[in-house]
Design a protein around this motif. Structure first.
Motif, PDB file in Angstrom:
ATOM      1  N   UNK A  65       6.729 -32.445 -42.429  1.00 57.63           N
ATOM      2  CA  UNK A  65       7.127 -32.172 -43.804  1.00 57.63           C
ATOM      3  C   UNK A  65       7.898 -30.858 -43.880  1.00 57.63           C
ATOM      4  N   UNK A  66       8.989 -30.862 -44.631  1.00 54.17           N
ATOM      5  CA  UNK A  66       9.813 -29.671 -44.777  1.00 54.17           C
ATOM      6  C   UNK A  66      10.877 -29.519 -43.712  1.00 54.17           C
ATOM      7  N   UNK A  67      10.881 -30.399 -42.706  1.00 51.82           N
ATOM      8  CA  UNK A  67      11.899 -30.318 -41.659  1.00 51.82           C
ATOM      9  C   UNK A  67      13.277 -30.610 -42.249  1.00 51.82           C
ATOM     10  N   UNK A 199      12.374 -21.930 -43.496  1.00 52.42           N
ATOM     11  CA  UNK A 199      12.822 -22.156 -42.117  1.00 52.42           C
ATOM     12  C   UNK A 199      14.338 -22.135 -41.960  1.00 52.42           C
ATOM     13  N   UNK A 200      15.067 -22.035 -43.076  1.00 56.29           N
ATOM     14  CA  UNK A 200      16.530 -22.093 -43.017  1.00 56.29           C
ATOM     15  C   UNK A 200      17.068 -20.726 -42.611  1.00 56.29           C
ATOM     16  N   UNK A 201      17.566 -20.629 -41.401  1.00 54.48           N
ATOM     17  CA  UNK A 201      17.895 -19.339 -40.789  1.00 54.48           C
ATOM     18  C   UNK A 201      18.859 -18.473 -41.601  1.00 54.48           C
ATOM     19  N   UNK A 202      19.904 -19.023 -42.224  1.00 57.10           N
ATOM     20  CA  UNK A 202      20.833 -18.154 -42.962  1.00 57.10           C
ATOM     21  C   UNK A 202      20.194 -17.361 -44.103  1.00 57.10           C
ATOM     22  N   UNK A 203      19.023 -17.783 -44.578  1.00 58.94           N
ATOM     23  CA  UNK A 203      18.368 -17.054 -45.665  1.00 58.94           C
ATOM     24  C   UNK A 203      17.609 -15.836 -45.163  1.00 58.94           C
ATOM     25  N   UNK A 204      17.281 -15.806 -43.881  1.00 59.80           N
ATOM     26  CA  UNK A 204      16.596 -14.652 -43.313  1.00 59.80           C
ATOM     27  C   UNK A 204      15.162 -14.490 -43.768  1.00 59.80           C
ATOM     28  N   UNK A 205      14.497 -15.587 -44.112  1.00 58.74           N
ATOM     29  CA  UNK A 205      13.106 -15.536 -44.560  1.00 58.74           C
ATOM     30  C   UNK A 205      12.175 -15.809 -43.385  1.00 58.74           C
ATOM     31  N   UNK A 206      10.875 -15.747 -43.642  1.00 59.72           N
ATOM     32  CA  UNK A 206       9.898 -16.008 -42.586  1.00 59.72           C
ATOM     33  C   UNK A 206       8.676 -16.684 -43.182  1.00 59.72           C
ATOM     34  N   UNK A 207       7.753 -17.065 -42.329  1.00 64.15           N
ATOM     35  CA  UNK A 207       6.535 -17.730 -42.801  1.00 64.15           C
ATOM     36  C   UNK A 207       5.672 -16.800 -43.645  1.00 64.15           C
ATOM     37  N   UNK A 208       5.899 -15.484 -43.538  1.00 62.91           N
ATOM     38  CA  UNK A 208       5.128 -14.513 -44.323  1.00 62.91           C
ATOM     39  C   UNK A 208       5.789 -14.152 -45.648  1.00 62.91           C
TER      40      UNK A 208
END
Length: 430
Positions: A65-67, A199-208
């Motif tokens: 889910x979320x992939x 998980x979308x790399x261009x946004x620069x976010x993380x699981x935290x």
């Protein structure tokens, strides 16, 4: 004056107010499904989106889910088709329907207008899409479409978050068949859109990354259901704040109010009938067995419309629910009563684990305040931390505008870890 004229007049007045105010990880695995549910299995299904980006993969990939299945850069133009400079993308990702089958859902992700001083929080903003047509979805509004009048009204609100340095994800929470009002579907898609954004790399976010969710009316369907489902469905997401306004918790209560209140009936009958049709797309046993010829014709006329409008040029439906069914008391029909627990909040055994701000107008003519009061009472009894504000600064539509700053203030306080900001008359529990 007919429904459309009344609706447009109200929306125009509120949009003026909105403009004034706007200036002042780990993922759970998806249920495996080798084939896409056929469109003709969805009662009164909308026309498929003409853009192939929205098409359901066939066979459906067996992924978590979320992939993210695919993405593309888009021009961000949420208000009046005017482009903005924010970098934006559309994502197609794995979610699931109310039966646990995998589906491909869509979300639009947008980078902040300016970078904040610290890590960017993520806001999941759920539009009140309130529509049955695929072209009415948020992803179309955000890229220049003006077909959805409610979305145009709401578009200024999350811009305040973008200006504050927040990243925003806007899910098409009604899913691939525009199941307006189907809360579980909307909540699951919302949570999976957050997973995809993180998980979308261009946004620069993380699981935290700190996450907040916000929605009003039709957007609160998705928001409140996502908050309720999070503990069981997506406990790994770091949701720190939920703002849910004008929450349609008691679906049958809203329908009953529609039938019994002449003013509500005159203004909102096509909209509520659209919601019944949308829920019926996910739960076909809700009303399909009891529709009469007039009911089937009305569903056909509404199935591709935005915000209660018909899509075939016919007059908007009017009257009472019994006019469209084979039973004189449709709200007490066995199939309706059997489906009710599946589409109503509170959901047994499920309540928010994030701090939650619920706000509702005492004089809400569309969504009676009693449903919100009962929801808050149940969530408090279940141990959730809830702040509840009930005010009189407008009926259903105007209250959204006058209370938007309260929602922003609440979300900000949770993101920054400062004392919670709510009106003085707010009650809290736990």
């Amino acid at each position: 004056m007919d429904f459309r004229a009344l609706q447009r007049t109200a929306f125009t007045q509120i949009l003026i107010c909105a403009c004034v105010l706007s200036t002042a990880v780990l993922s759970a695995c998806g249920e495996e499904s080798s084939e896409v549910t056929a469109t003709n299995a969805v009662p009164f299904a909308p026309k498929p989106d003409a853009d192939e980006f929205y098409a359901q993969p066939n066979p459906m990939p067996k992924l978590a889910l979320g992939t993210i299945l695919k993405s593309r850069a888009v021009t961000f133009a949420p208000v009046g088709s005017v482009p903005m400079s924010n970098a934006a993308w559309q994502l197609q990702f794995i979610s699931r329907d109310v039966n646990g089958k995998s589906i491909a859902a869509i979300a639009t992700v947008v980078k902040p207008t300016v970078a904040g001083t610290g890590p960017s929080p993520l806001l999941a903003f759920q539009y009140a899409e309130d529509s049955l047509g695929s072209h009415c979805a948020p992803s179309h509004t955000l890229t220049g479409s003006t077909a959805n009048s409610v979305s145009q009204l709401e578009s200024t609100q999350p811009l305040l978050g973008l200006a504050a340095g927040w990243t925003v994800v806007y899910p098409d929470h009604e899913g691939p068949y525009s199941a307006y009002g189907a809360g579980r579907l909307a909540g699951q898609i919302t949570l999976d859109s957050i997973r995809a954004a993180l998980s979308f790399q261009p946004l620069g976010l993380s699981s935290n990354t700190q996450v907040g969710m916000w929605g009003y009316s039709g957007g609160a369907i998705a928001t409140a259901w996502a908050a309720s489902l999070q503990k069981a469905y997506a406990p790994e997401i770091n949701i720190v704040a939920v703002a849910s306004g004008g929450t349609p918790a008691d679906v049958l209560g809203i329908a009953k109010n529609l039938d019994e209140s002449p003013a509500t009936n005159a203004l909102f009958f096509p909209l509520i009938l659209s919601a019944i049709e949308g829920i019926n797309r996910s739960y076909p046993n809700l009303v399909t067995p009891i529709l009469n010829d007039k009911g089937r014709a009305a569903f056909e006329s509404l199935k591709d419309g935005c915000v209660g409008d018909t899509s075939d040029g016919s007059s908007a439906p009017s009257g009472h629910l019994a006019d469209y069914t084979t039973t004189p008391d449709p709200l007490n029909a066995p199939n309706v009563l059997a489906t009710s627990p599946l589409i109503t909040l509170p959901l047994a055994g499920n309540s928010p684990i994030a701090d939650t701000f619920v706000y509702h107008s005492t004089i809400d003519e569309l969504i009676p305040v009693a449903g919100a009061v009962a929801l808050v009472k149940a969530w408090c009894a279940a141990g959730s931390h809830v702040a509840y504000y009930q005010g009189v600064t407008g009926e259903h539509l105007l209250f959204e505008v006058t209370t938007a700053p309260l929602a922003i203030a609440y979300l900000t306080s949770r993101f920054t870890g400062t004392p919670t900001v709510t009106p003085p008359t707010t009650t809290t529990c736990n």
